[in-house]
Design a protein around this motif. Sequence first.
Motif, PDB file in Angstrom:
ATOM      1  N   ASP A  62       0.856  -1.173   0.000  1.00  0.00           N
ATOM      2  CA  ASP A  62       0.000   0.000   0.000  1.00  0.00           C
ATOM      3  C   ASP A  62       0.899   1.232   0.000  1.00  0.00           C
ATOM      4  N   PRO A  63       0.871   2.065  -1.045  1.00  0.00           N
ATOM      5  CA  PRO A  63       1.783   3.205  -1.120  1.00  0.00           C
ATOM      6  C   PRO A  63       1.605   4.209   0.013  1.00  0.00           C
ATOM      7  N   TYR A  64       0.457   4.190   0.651  1.00  0.00           N
ATOM      8  CA  TYR A  64       0.205   5.123   1.756  1.00  0.00           C
ATOM      9  C   TYR A  64       0.933   4.717   3.030  1.00  0.00           C
ATOM     10  N   THR A  65       1.470   3.500   3.079  1.00  0.00           N
ATOM     11  CA  THR A  65       2.236   3.065   4.250  1.00  0.00           C
ATOM     12  C   THR A  65       3.734   3.254   4.054  1.00  0.00           C
ATOM     13  N   VAL A  66       4.157   3.609   2.828  1.00  0.00           N
ATOM     14  CA  VAL A  66       5.578   3.800   2.531  1.00  0.00           C
ATOM     15  C   VAL A  66       5.978   5.218   2.913  1.00  0.00           C
ATOM     16  N   LEU A  67       6.963   5.355   3.801  1.00  0.00           N
ATOM     17  CA  LEU A  67       7.450   6.665   4.215  1.00  0.00           C
ATOM     18  C   LEU A  67       8.376   7.259   3.173  1.00  0.00           C
ATOM     19  N   TYR A  68       9.326   6.437   2.699  1.00  0.00           N
ATOM     20  CA  TYR A  68      10.233   6.869   1.647  1.00  0.00           C
ATOM     21  C   TYR A  68      10.842   5.657   0.961  1.00  0.00           C
ATOM     22  N   VAL A  69      11.436   5.908  -0.195  1.00  0.00           N
ATOM     23  CA  VAL A  69      12.093   4.869  -0.978  1.00  0.00           C
ATOM     24  C   VAL A  69      13.514   5.354  -1.234  1.00  0.00           C
ATOM     25  N   GLN A  70      14.482   4.465  -1.038  1.00  0.00           N
ATOM     26  CA  GLN A  70      15.877   4.862  -1.237  1.00  0.00           C
ATOM     27  C   GLN A  70      16.640   3.809  -2.015  1.00  0.00           C
ATOM     28  N   SER A  71      17.636   4.289  -2.733  1.00  0.00           N
ATOM     29  CA  SER A  71      18.557   3.407  -3.436  1.00  0.00           C
ATOM     30  C   SER A  71      19.700   3.102  -2.473  1.00  0.00           C
ATOM     31  N   GLN A  72      19.948   1.816  -2.242  1.00  0.00           N
ATOM     32  CA  GLN A  72      20.942   1.405  -1.245  1.00  0.00           C
ATOM     33  C   GLN A  72      21.744   0.236  -1.791  1.00  0.00           C
ATOM     34  N   ASN A  73      23.020   0.458  -2.117  1.00  0.00           N
ATOM     35  CA  ASN A  73      23.910  -0.622  -2.570  1.00  0.00           C
ATOM     36  C   ASN A  73      23.324  -1.429  -3.731  1.00  0.00           C
ATOM     37  N   LYS A  74      22.934  -0.751  -4.797  1.00  0.00           N
ATOM     38  CA  LYS A  74      22.377  -1.364  -6.004  1.00  0.00           C
ATOM     39  C   LYS A  74      21.061  -2.092  -5.772  1.00  0.00           C
ATOM     40  N   ARG A  75      20.417  -1.805  -4.673  1.00  0.00           N
ATOM     41  CA  ARG A  75      19.091  -2.337  -4.363  1.00  0.00           C
ATOM     42  C   ARG A  75      18.197  -1.157  -4.013  1.00  0.00           C
ATOM     43  N   THR A  76      16.925  -1.375  -4.032  1.00  0.00           N
ATOM     44  CA  THR A  76      15.978  -0.338  -3.658  1.00  0.00           C
ATOM     45  C   THR A  76      15.260  -0.786  -2.399  1.00  0.00           C
ATOM     46  N   GLU A  77      15.180   0.115  -1.423  1.00  0.00           N
ATOM     47  CA  GLU A  77      14.489  -0.181  -0.166  1.00  0.00           C
ATOM     48  C   GLU A  77      13.256   0.695  -0.049  1.00  0.00           C
ATOM     49  N   LEU A  78      12.130   0.058   0.223  1.00  0.00           N
ATOM     50  CA  LEU A  78      10.897   0.761   0.526  1.00  0.00           C
ATOM     51  C   LEU A  78      10.767   0.754   2.041  1.00  0.00           C
ATOM     52  N   VAL A  79      10.893   1.908   2.652  1.00  0.00           N
ATOM     53  CA  VAL A  79      10.831   2.013   4.101  1.00  0.00           C
ATOM     54  C   VAL A  79       9.397   2.357   4.473  1.00  0.00           C
ATOM     55  N   CYS A  80       8.728   1.375   5.067  1.00  0.00           N
ATOM     56  CA  CYS A  80       7.322   1.513   5.443  1.00  0.00           C
ATOM     57  C   CYS A  80       7.222   1.799   6.934  1.00  0.00           C
ATOM     58  N   ALA A  81       6.021   2.092   7.376  1.00  0.00           N
ATOM     59  CA  ALA A  81       5.798   2.375   8.787  1.00  0.00           C
ATOM     60  C   ALA A  81       6.128   1.172   9.665  1.00  0.00           C
ATOM     61  N   ASP A  82       5.949  -0.042   9.148  1.00  0.00           N
ATOM     62  CA  ASP A  82       6.134  -1.229   9.973  1.00  0.00           C
ATOM     63  C   ASP A  82       7.183  -2.216   9.459  1.00  0.00           C
ATOM     64  N   GLN A  83       7.797  -1.939   8.294  1.00  0.00           N
ATOM     65  CA  GLN A  83       8.781  -2.868   7.739  1.00  0.00           C
ATOM     66  C   GLN A  83       9.632  -2.181   6.670  1.00  0.00           C
ATOM     67  N   VAL A  84      10.731  -2.808   6.327  1.00  0.00           N
ATOM     68  CA  VAL A  84      11.574  -2.362   5.221  1.00  0.00           C
ATOM     69  C   VAL A  84      11.581  -3.472   4.184  1.00  0.00           C
ATOM     70  N   ILE A  85      11.243  -3.124   2.950  1.00  0.00           N
ATOM     71  CA  ILE A  85      11.176  -4.098   1.874  1.00  0.00           C
ATOM     72  C   ILE A  85      12.298  -3.785   0.899  1.00  0.00           C
ATOM     73  N   SER A  86      13.116  -4.767   0.602  1.00  0.00           N
ATOM     74  CA  SER A  86      14.241  -4.608  -0.302  1.00  0.00           C
ATOM     75  C   SER A  86      13.936  -5.328  -1.609  1.00  0.00           C
ATOM     76  N   CYS A  87      14.262  -4.687  -2.729  1.00  0.00           N
ATOM     77  CA  CYS A  87      14.006  -5.325  -4.020  1.00  0.00           C
ATOM     78  C   CYS A  87      15.140  -5.011  -4.990  1.00  0.00           C
ATOM     79  N   ASN A  88      15.166  -5.726  -6.101  1.00  0.00           N
ATOM     80  CA  ASN A  88      16.208  -5.559  -7.110  1.00  0.00           C
ATOM     81  C   ASN A  88      15.866  -4.495  -8.142  1.00  0.00           C
TER      82      ASN A  88
END
Length: 70
Positions: free
Chosen positions: A8-34
């Motif tokens: 749910d995009p409304y739960t994502v606080l910010y998205v960052q590029s981290q070491n050639k991966r992308t992290e979606l920092v949510c209110a309750d979790q961090v999701i890492s993707c390629n």
Amino acid sequence: GNQTIFVDPYTVLYVQSQNKRTELVCADQVISCNSSLSDLAGSFLIFLSLHRGYYVNTLYITAIRRFEAD
């Protein structure tokens, strides 16, 4: 692993590029993707690019100064 996670995009606080991966920092979790930030940029309708490696959810911004957002 290789799985699809719907976020749910409304739960994502910010998205960052981290070491050639992308992290979606949510209110309750961090999701890492390629996927790169540029690959995901079309999905960020409520996000603002404050830096080339960060997208911030505009719903959570209360102030913007020269080098930071609150």
